[in-house]
Design an enzyme around this catalytic site. Structure first.
Site, PDB file in Angstrom:
ATOM      1  N   GLY A 129      21.627  59.135  42.027  1.00 24.02           N
ATOM      2  CA  GLY A 129      20.425  59.335  41.232  1.00 24.02           C
ATOM      3  C   GLY A 129      20.318  58.288  40.139  1.00 24.02           C
ATOM      4  N   GLY A 176      19.605  56.560  36.169  1.00 24.96           N
ATOM      5  CA  GLY A 176      19.783  56.751  34.744  1.00 24.96           C
ATOM      6  C   GLY A 176      21.211  56.978  34.281  1.00 24.96           C
ATOM      7  N   CYS A 210      28.155  58.267  43.635  1.00 22.07           N
ATOM      8  CA  CYS A 210      27.434  57.480  42.622  1.00 22.07           C
ATOM      9  C   CYS A 210      27.171  58.306  41.351  1.00 22.07           C
ATOM     10  CB  CYS A 210      26.154  56.911  43.215  1.00 22.07           C
ATOM     11  SG  CYS A 210      25.527  55.488  42.288  1.00 22.07           S
ATOM     12  N   ASN A 267      25.139  50.594  43.780  1.00 21.19           N
ATOM     13  CA  ASN A 267      23.928  50.548  42.958  1.00 21.19           C
ATOM     14  C   ASN A 267      24.122  51.469  41.762  1.00 21.19           C
ATOM     15  OD1 ASN A 267      21.402  50.629  41.799  1.00 21.19           O
ATOM     16  ND2 ASN A 267      20.524  51.949  43.360  1.00 21.19           N
ATOM     17  N   HIS A 304      28.524  53.737  47.761  1.00 22.45           N
ATOM     18  CA  HIS A 304      27.706  54.483  48.723  1.00 22.45           C
ATOM     19  C   HIS A 304      28.308  54.424  50.123  1.00 22.45           C
ATOM     20  CE1 HIS A 304      24.094  55.441  46.287  1.00 22.45           C
ATOM     21  NE2 HIS A 304      24.554  54.439  45.568  1.00 22.45           N
ATOM     22  N   GLU A 326      27.381  56.060  52.626  1.00 26.19           N
ATOM     23  CA  GLU A 326      26.279  56.131  53.610  1.00 26.19           C
ATOM     24  C   GLU A 326      25.561  54.798  53.768  1.00 26.19           C
ATOM     25  OE1 GLU A 326      23.976  55.988  49.990  1.00 26.19           O
ATOM     26  OE2 GLU A 326      25.875  56.941  50.489  1.00 26.19           O
TER      27      GLU A 326
END
Length: 370
Positions: free
Chosen positions: A221, A223, A248, A290, A333, A335
């Site tokens: 997600g 922020g 993450c 990310n 990640h 995935e």
């Protein structure tokens, strides 16, 4: 039409606008991936950010119907060296510029993205303004300086699901806490036969346990994890009751639930080639990443949790493993989408924990489930 990107440090890039028109603020970040721009555009983790890609040509294979990571683009601005206007791919259904225009996302091309990336890498991510048409560069810089930073914004509520939904499967029941989940996480769980119960970010532990899950997934997600205290509280109340796997932002929230602190990285990790070392086996995996925040290892309780993986570029924490409970997480990640699938084995580890949980039983409200 002219387009501008103004940074809070006074730097202004002028190029050509494409996609939507207007003006938008955001945290300016860069991604080093060579492919996967559609997945990057639709990744909810980029909510609140203006994303620049270091690869020079973007849009050459268009936009297709299959590679969405959410229902729409989530970035707040998109910056490239060159935007291809004649895509060529058998799956292509739409041009990049048409896609951005349809969803109101401003694109900017023709600037020196290498210079922009070097500036962000040297001085850190910055607040920025992306704008189209004739603009006063000095005024844009001032607007960038007055724009809100990423921390303090409530971004997870913008991307989480509005209500629970269930995707039926044949094996284990997984409740997925949606902090801005990428669809490929759901696809992986489906591929393994799981029934996936996706719940909004503010769902309580009691509501989650009422679904009688075999395991709980904490999604990625956008922020600052410090802006999601309700997620931390729910995770804390779930510890020891069901197997948990965090990815993450879910990894960061799990760390905070275990008592650790988090901090902002200078320019983050965004791309598909980040080397991560498994400290148990010594094996190195190339990972898709990310994120702009990380767990402070000095704030972890060594009697409770161990660092399982580290980033070989900067030594940051890339994975956690609880020493007593079936709980683990990774910063990257597994995935992918886009990126390498070296770490897909982690989904199998989660399946194994759920199998052991069914066999041995975990406690719920102080009572053994078996």
């Amino acid at each position: 039409m002219k387009g501008y990107l103004a940074l809070e440090d006074g730097t202004v890039f002028e190029g050509k606008a494409f996609g939507a028109t207007g003006k938008r603020h955001g945290e300016v970040v860069f991604n080093t991936g060579m492919t996967g721009y559609q997945e990057i555009l639709t990744d909810p983790s980029y909510c609140g950010q203006i994303v620049t890609l270091t690869y020079p040509l973007v849009g050459n294979y268009g936009i297709n119907d299959e590679d969405f990571e959410s229902q729409r683009p989530q970035v707040w601005g998109f910056v490239v060296r060159e935007a291809c206007t004649i895509p060529s791919n058998w799956r292509s259904r739409e041009k990049l510029e048409e896609f951005l225009a349809r969803y109101g996302i401003i694109g900017l091309e023709g600037i020196d993205t290498r210079a922009l990336t070097r500036r962000l890498r040297s001085y850190g991510t910055m607040r920025g303004i992306i704008a189209t048409g004739e603009q006063d560069p000095d005024f844009l810089v001032e607007e960038a300086r007055n724009a809100p930073g990423l921390s303090g914004q409530q971004l997870v509520p913008l991307v989480t699901s509005k209500k629970p939904y269930i995707i039926q499967g044949q094996s284990y029941r997984v409740v997925l806490m949606d902090f801005g989940v990428k669809q490929n996480i759901i696809r992986w769980l489906q591929k393994l036969g799981c029934t996936v119960i996706v719940v909004p970010a503010q769902t309580t532990a009691e509501e989650i346990l009422a679904y009688n899950p075999d395991g709980i997934m904490l999604s990625n997600g956008p922020g600052d994890p410090k802006d999601v205290p309700y997620g931390v509280e729910t995770i804390r109340n779930l510890l020891g009751r069901k197997p948990i796997f965090g990815i993450c932002l879910g990894h960061q929230l799990l760390g905070r639930a275990l008592g650790a602190d988090t901090y902002k990285l200078p320019f983050g990790h965004r791309g598909g080639n980040h080397p991560v070392k498994d400290l148990r086996t010594g094996r190195v995996y190339i990972t898709s990443q990310n994120h702009g925040f990380a767990i402070d290892p000095d704030t972890l309780d060594p009697d409770i949790v161990e660092v399982s993986h580290i980033n070989l570029n900067d030594g940051t924490v890339e994975g956690l493993r609880h020493k007593k409970l079936p709980v683990f997480s990774v910063q990257y990640h597994p995935e992918a989408a886009p990126g390498p699938t070296d770490s897909e084995y982690l989904f199998e580890q989660f399946m194994q924990l759920m199998a052991e949980g069914r066999q041995n039983g975990l406690e719920v409200d102080g009572h053994a489930t078996k």
